[in-house]
Design a protein around this motif. Structure first.
Motif, short mmCIF file in Angstrom:
data_model
loop_
_atom_site.label_atom_id
_atom_site.label_comp_id
_atom_site.label_asym_id
_atom_site.label_seq_id
_atom_site.Cartn_x
_atom_site.Cartn_y
_atom_site.Cartn_z
N ALA A 1 0.84 -1.20 0.00
CA ALA A 1 0.00 0.00 0.00
C ALA A 1 0.88 1.25 0.00
O ALA A 1 1.99 1.25 0.52
CB ALA A 1 -0.91 0.00 1.22
N ARG A 2 0.36 2.31 -0.60
CA ARG A 2 1.06 3.59 -0.55
C ARG A 2 0.78 4.26 0.79
O ARG A 2 -0.28 4.06 1.38
CB ARG A 2 0.59 4.50 -1.69
N PRO A 3 1.70 5.07 1.28
CA PRO A 3 1.41 5.81 2.51
C PRO A 3 0.19 6.71 2.34
O PRO A 3 -0.03 7.28 1.27
CB PRO A 3 2.69 6.64 2.73
N SER A 4 -0.60 6.81 3.38
CA SER A 4 -1.73 7.73 3.36
C SER A 4 -1.21 9.16 3.35
O SER A 4 -0.03 9.40 3.65
CB SER A 4 -2.61 7.51 4.59
N PRO A 5 -2.04 10.14 3.02
CA PRO A 5 -1.57 11.54 3.07
C PRO A 5 -0.97 11.92 4.41
O PRO A 5 0.08 12.57 4.47
CB PRO A 5 -2.85 12.33 2.77
N ALA B 1 2.39 10.25 4.69
CA ALA B 1 3.36 10.88 3.80
C ALA B 1 3.87 12.19 4.38
O ALA B 1 5.06 12.52 4.26
CB ALA B 1 2.74 11.12 2.42
N VAL B 2 2.98 12.93 5.02
CA VAL B 2 3.39 14.20 5.64
C VAL B 2 4.47 13.95 6.68
O VAL B 2 5.50 14.65 6.72
CB VAL B 2 2.16 14.89 6.28
N GLU B 3 4.27 12.94 7.52
CA GLU B 3 5.26 12.64 8.57
C GLU B 3 6.51 12.00 7.98
O GLU B 3 7.63 12.31 8.39
CB GLU B 3 4.65 11.72 9.62
N LEU B 4 6.32 11.12 7.01
CA LEU B 4 7.45 10.38 6.44
C LEU B 4 8.42 11.30 5.70
O LEU B 4 9.64 11.16 5.82
CB LEU B 4 6.90 9.32 5.48
N PHE B 5 7.87 12.28 4.95
CA PHE B 5 8.71 13.12 4.10
C PHE B 5 8.81 14.56 4.59
O PHE B 5 9.38 15.41 3.90
CB PHE B 5 8.17 13.10 2.67
N GLY B 6 8.25 14.84 5.77
CA GLY B 6 8.37 16.19 6.33
C GLY B 6 7.65 17.25 5.52
O GLY B 6 8.13 18.38 5.41
N ILE C 1 -0.51 16.95 -7.05
CA ILE C 1 -1.14 15.74 -6.52
C ILE C 1 -2.00 16.08 -5.31
O ILE C 1 -3.14 15.63 -5.18
CB ILE C 1 -0.06 14.70 -6.13
N ALA C 2 -1.44 16.90 -4.41
CA ALA C 2 -2.18 17.28 -3.20
C ALA C 2 -3.43 18.08 -3.56
O ALA C 2 -4.49 17.90 -2.95
CB ALA C 2 -1.27 18.09 -2.28
N LEU C 3 -3.31 18.96 -4.56
CA LEU C 3 -4.45 19.79 -4.96
C LEU C 3 -5.56 18.93 -5.54
O LEU C 3 -6.75 19.12 -5.23
CB LEU C 3 -3.99 20.84 -5.97
N VAL C 4 -5.20 17.97 -6.39
CA VAL C 4 -6.20 17.07 -6.99
C VAL C 4 -6.91 16.27 -5.90
O VAL C 4 -8.14 16.13 -5.90
CB VAL C 4 -5.53 16.14 -8.02
N LYS C 5 -6.14 15.73 -4.95
CA LYS C 5 -6.74 14.94 -3.87
C LYS C 5 -7.65 15.81 -3.00
O LYS C 5 -8.72 15.37 -2.58
CB LYS C 5 -5.64 14.30 -3.02
N ALA C 6 -7.22 17.03 -2.72
CA ALA C 6 -8.03 17.93 -1.90
C ALA C 6 -9.36 18.25 -2.58
O ALA C 6 -10.42 18.28 -1.95
CB ALA C 6 -7.26 19.20 -1.60
#
Length: 505
Positions: free
Chosen positions: A404-408, A411-416, A475-480
């Protein structure tokens, strides 16, 4: 004098005034009749007593019984509010409630590992987004992946002790998670030992040595600090000591008797909810004291049925029984501990789930305990806990599936990531591939044009690009926007229901 006249004389001497003398023969007859009558009376009395004695123990619900409510089920045994399905947990499809704790039995056996049971591993997820792993036995990684948890976000692993069945998959996670995006150090917690060589720090150093060829080879990949390990080795003698205290989560530990100094139990407390995993060990007073008031108490169990296990496994019964006496909790003792602790939910795991042994384990536990008790086995039993409810079910997991891909949020925590920093910058590899392979080997590849179809051919690149960055702004904008559209659609559906109800007045 005849015998009869002699008997009459004897009895005549014993007869009172006005009484006819009784012969010995008559006396014996009378005694026989009296004995028979007494025996008959006793038999009747016994039969009456048997009729009056219940033929079975009158079971009683310890929580207060209600019609059709069962004899072990409390009123709080009901689904928690966040569940999508009351019967099945679908990984990745259910948002944990903000005040909820979810306990997943990722692996549930010591030995042997089977398709139904991986080595012991318990995952605890909290409504504040935190996730913890208690033990990391053989095969648990496959179930973690099936539970839609990316290996890149697996961290904060608490080992109860250093028997291999409690950490066997740790080297695999350590070796591959950095390549999958965990560029930060792995965090492992565990007890010290009687000597420095017996503690978790020494074990981690040994793991690094064992995997040295692997980790060196991955220096040609973007791995960042992924091969660093932050080891939290606490003093195993510090009973009830705190080994984790962050984000409102407190984890304490205490000693367990398990063949060698350096085995520990854990208790997690968060937001008024609590969980205990004892790890392996003998039934002990220390656990009774430090597990008081816990919501979910989980311990290991080894049924004291050495004769049966000897027939199944071909091992002398004395080996099995002595192993229990040295290091484990028999099922009778587990029930005793449950009864003393009185958790809201009592569970056992780290046991071979033999179908014919489950009734025996249950019967042994029920000698002392009549409360809520399910098994944390076989794998992927799920427990949802709030202050008002507890619910158990099973997860539906695939036999094979991709990571699975990291959830949003992950991902925020994983990649700062932050609202002003939406770029993921990959760490530069430490070595070019040419530094890790002899030129003769490196240049000895078959020409790819000989096996690639022309329309899909691409020029091979032996080294990762440096300073490689992905801008996730779009990507973030599309998901939002998708999330906003879903919320608007849901709001419209709810309003339509309200309008229909009001229109029916």
């Amino acid at each position: 004098m005849t015998q009869d006249s002699q008997e009459e004389k004897i009895n005549g001497d014993e007869a009172g005034p006005g009484q006819r003398p009784i012969s010995r023969r008559d006396a014996l007859k009378a005694a026989g009749l009296a004995g028979a009558a007494a025996l008959a009376t006793e038999t009747v009395s016994s039969a009456q007593a048997a009729d009056e004695t219940p033929t079975a123990v009158q079971a009683k619900n310890p929580y207060g019984g209600v019609p059709s409510g069962g004899i072990t089920l409390p009123p709080y045994y009901r689904p928690t509010p966040s569940l999508v399905s009351n019967n099945v947990y679908y990984p990745g499809q259910e948002q944990l409630g903000p005040d909820e704790m979810r306990i997943s039995f990722i692996g549930s056996t010591p030995i042997p590992v089977t398709r139904a049971q991986a080595g012991t591993c318990i995952m605890v997820e909290l409504g504040n987004g935190k996730r913890f792993f208690f033990d990391f036995g053989s095969g648990c990684v496959r179930n973690i992946i099936a539970m839609a948890v990316p290996l890149s976000v697996v961290n904060d692993i608490f080992l109860t002790h250093l028997h291999v069945d409690h950490y066997a998959d740790l080297p695999y996670l350590f070796a591959f998670a950095p390549w999958m995006g965990r560029w930060k150090p792995l965090r492992v917690h565990g007890p010290s030992g009687r000597t420095p060589e017996d503690g978790i720090k020494a074990m981690i150093e040994g793991m690094k040595m064992m995997t040295r060829w692997h980790t060196d080879s991955f220096n040609a990949c973007p791995i960042g600090d992924g091969y660093e390990v932050e080891v939290n080795e606490f003093d195993f003698r510090d009973d009830n000591g705190i080994c984790y205290d962050k984000d409102g989560v407190t984890i304490r530990h205490w000693r367990r008797s398990h063949t060698k100094d350096g085995a520990s139990a854990y208790r997690l407390d968060w937001n008024g909810l609590s969980f205990v995993w004892t790890g392996d060990g003998r039934p002990d007073e220390r656990s009774l004291e430090l597990a008081k008031g816990v919501d979910v108490f989980v311990t290991e169990v080894q049924p004291d049925t050495a004769n049966l296990q000897a027939m199944k496994m071909g091992m002398p019964s004395v080996i099995m029984s002595t192993t229990i006496d040295q290091a484990h909790s028999p099922h009778y003792a587990v029930g005793y501990m449950f009864n003393k602790i009185q958790p809201r939910l009592a569970m056992v795991t780290h046991t071979t789930y033999d179908e014919e042994l489950i009734p025996e384990i249950t019967a042994g536990i029920r000698v002392h305990y009549s409360g809520l008790f399910p098994f944390g086995a076989p794998d992927v039993v799920i427990v949802d806990v709030t202050k008002d409810a507890i619910w158990t079910r099973k997860a539906a997991i695939p036999d094979a599936g991709n990571m699975a891909r990291p959830s949003p949020a992950e991902a925020v925590e994983l990649f700062g990531l932050t609202p002003t920093n939406l770029k993921v910058t990959f760490p530069n590899p430490r070595n070019p591939l040419a530094d890790q392979l002899e030129a003769e080997i490196l240049n000895g590849d078959i020409d790819p044009k000989k096996y690639y179809p022309p329309d899909v051919y691409r020029e091979p690149k032996k080294d990762y690009p440096r300073d490689y960055t992905i801008d996730v702004r779009e990507i973030a904008l599309v998901k939002a926007k998708k999330a906003q559209a879903k919320l608007s659609e849901k709001a419209a559906q709810i309003q339509a229901v309200i309008d229909a109800i009001e229109g029916s007045k």
